[in-house]
Design an enzyme around this catalytic site. Structure first.
Site, short mmCIF file in Angstrom:
data_model
loop_
_atom_site.label_atom_id
_atom_site.label_comp_id
_atom_site.label_asym_id
_atom_site.label_seq_id
_atom_site.Cartn_x
_atom_site.Cartn_y
_atom_site.Cartn_z
N GLU A 175 46.72 25.85 35.06
CA GLU A 175 46.99 24.84 34.03
C GLU A 175 48.44 25.03 33.62
OE1 GLU A 175 45.00 22.48 32.58
OE2 GLU A 175 43.25 22.92 33.83
N CYS A 227 51.70 21.56 25.59
CA CYS A 227 51.94 21.30 27.02
C CYS A 227 51.93 19.81 27.34
CB CYS A 227 50.89 22.03 27.86
SG CYS A 227 49.21 21.60 27.40
#
Ligand code: NAD
Length: 461
Positions: free
Chosen positions: A212, A246
């Site tokens: 991720e 993010c």
């Protein structure tokens, strides 16, 4: 930690896993309930640790690191029984009188490495999937969110048997030592640079991975966008956690016809959200450390600051900042910003915006603001990215029915809800053959059976 101790920890966990203790669904549900009650009983400590590390406003901490975890855990508790059940699937006619089932098997002993920006959420969310799937779990929190690392590790050791779940504190060295161990799955959240290190280590031990990662997530605002809503949703998604998200909009591409109005409205929205001096606002977080603060101040050299730009190194404060006149060649467009700086560029036709997005590596998220359905389809089909929203920012992360993950440089694999269970499970396909009859066609000597075989495949193929 000495590497022999670490190897011993992993060996103890493997022995525990092999005992079969973590397999029954009843055990998984009981442990997930324990995880939920652990969080419930220590909400204040968790919020305090997030405040110490990032000055996270309690509202943001509760919304993004605590509340959302209850939903994730409860969803797993409710569905783990059906997720774990073997699924009967169709059997091809050539396997006449057989049945086919897919069994979900835990991987075994898995490793989760987390980042500092959502230092609780990004450990708990994958942990829920790993527990629901029946694994034993080693977790490495980020050393940069040091208070959370300590709080998290303390809670895990208080609530869980160390052979079942253990948290190991430390930085890159301990991470490297862990990567040298043999795990059955590795789940990593963090930068693309370190993602490569993790994948190299995984390749050496042939361990499956989820990565991720991050990237530059574009936010495209078209001429027909509902601007009053758009500016609020963009400012919220960008300045939540001071831009250290993010999937925060990294940069904006705004249609040139509405740019001036957009900037005016953004300016007003920032003021409405954080007041005349955002440094005094209790609703605005701080940069995680001096290194990231310095990195962000260097990026402020590009373009023309039209809102914000104020910094205070003693408080690791950087104001919500809008930057105009930025080009793709500027350093702010060469790396993920991961802070409260929002460069604004313009386009005249949608295909120019699409072309700009496609010139950069594939991002983790993309946001498009427009009411035109055909343009929305164009964006979705002509650009490639992990996931995103139409007419909103960052909200897709909160939906358990949507896969969350990147593509290309922004990651490999996805999780949340049912997909987290799937990520941490091996799907074992089993064909069960009947003993009523035994078709002789497949056995040697083959003689001229090939002609029969050809006829058969002409019928069924
Ligand atoms: P990072 O890569 O510096 O660190 C993440 C973890 O890796 C930490 O636990 C750290 O100790 C470990 N680590 C650091 N260097 C290492 C090395 N050389 N070898 C092995 N392990 C090492 O990332 P970060 O700064 O904590 O996080 C920021 C990045 O993460 C941003 O790019 C952001 O976009 C991304 N991110 C992605 C997601 C997502 O869900 N896709 C979520 C949050 C953050």
């Amino acid at each position: 930690m000495a590497s022999t101790d670490l190897s011993q920890t992993v060996a103890d966990m493997r022995r525990y896993y092999n005992s079969g203790e973590t397999r029954p669904v009843s055990f998984r549900i009981e442990q997930l309930r324990k995880l939920k009650s652990m969080i419930r009983s220590h909400e204040d400590e968790i919020i305090q640790a997030l405040h110490n590390d990032l000055k996270k406003p309690p509202f943001e901490s509760y919304a993004s690191e605590i509340g959302i975890m209850y939903v994730e855990i409860e969803h797993a508790i409710r569905h783990v029984k059906s997720w774990s059940r073997p699924k009967r699937v169709a059997t091809p006619i050539i396997h006449f009188l057989s049945s086919s089932r897919i069994y979900q098997e835990p991987y075994g002993v898995v490793l989760i490495i987390g980042p500092w920006n959502y230092p609780f959420n990004l450990l708990i969310a994958p942990l829920v999937g790993a527990m629901a799937a029946g694994n034993c779990v080693v977790i490495k929190p980020s050393e940069l969110a040091s208070d959370m690392s300590k709080t998290f590790s303390g809670l895990i050791s208080k609530y869980f048997h160390p052979d079942y779940i253990c948290a190991l504190e430390g930085g890159a060295e301990i991470s490297q030592q862990l990567l040298a161990e043999k795990f059955d799955y590795m789940f990593y959240t963090g930068s693309t640079v370190v993602g490569r290190v993790v994948m190299e280590a995984a390749a050496r031990s042939l361990t499956p991975v989820t990565l991720e990662l991050g990237g530059k997530s574009p936010c495209i605002v078209d001429e027909d966008a509902s601007l009053d809503y758009a500016v609020k949703r963009i400012a919220w998604g960008k300045f939540f956690n001071a831009g250290q998200t993010c999937i925060a909009p990294d940069y904006c591409l705004v249609h040139s016809a509405i740019k001036d109005v957009f900037l005016e409205k953004m300016k007003k929205t920032i003021q409405d959200f954080y007041g005349d001096d955002p440094m005094q606002s209790l609703d605005y977080a701080r940069i995680v450390n001096e290194r990231h603060f310095q990195r962000l101040t260097r990026l402020l050299g590009d373009g023309n600051i039209i809102v914000g730009g104020k910094m205070d190194s003693a408080n690791l404060y950087i104001a919500p900042t809008l930057i105009d006149r930025v080009s793709l060649q500027d350093s702010i467009m060469q790396e993920e910003i991961f802070g409260p700086l929002l460069p604004i560029m313009t386009f005249d036709r949608l295909d120019q915006a699409i072309d700009m997005v496609n010139r950069l590596p594939r991002p983790l998220a993309l946001y498009y603001f427009s009411n035109n359905a055909s343009n929305q389809q164009d964006i979705l089909t002509k650009t490639s990215f992990g996931g995103g929203c139409i007419n909103d920012t960052i909200s897709h992360i909160g939906s358990l029915t949507l896969p969350f993950g990147g593509i290309g440089d922004s990651g490999i694999g996805a999780y949340h809800g049912r997909m987290s269970f799937g990520t941490f499970s091996h799907s074992k396909g089993i064909l069960t053959r009947s003993n009523l009859i035994d078709m002789p066609l497949r056995y040697p000597p083959y003689g001229n059976k090939v002609n029969l075989l050809k006829r058969l495949f002409r019928v069924i193929g």
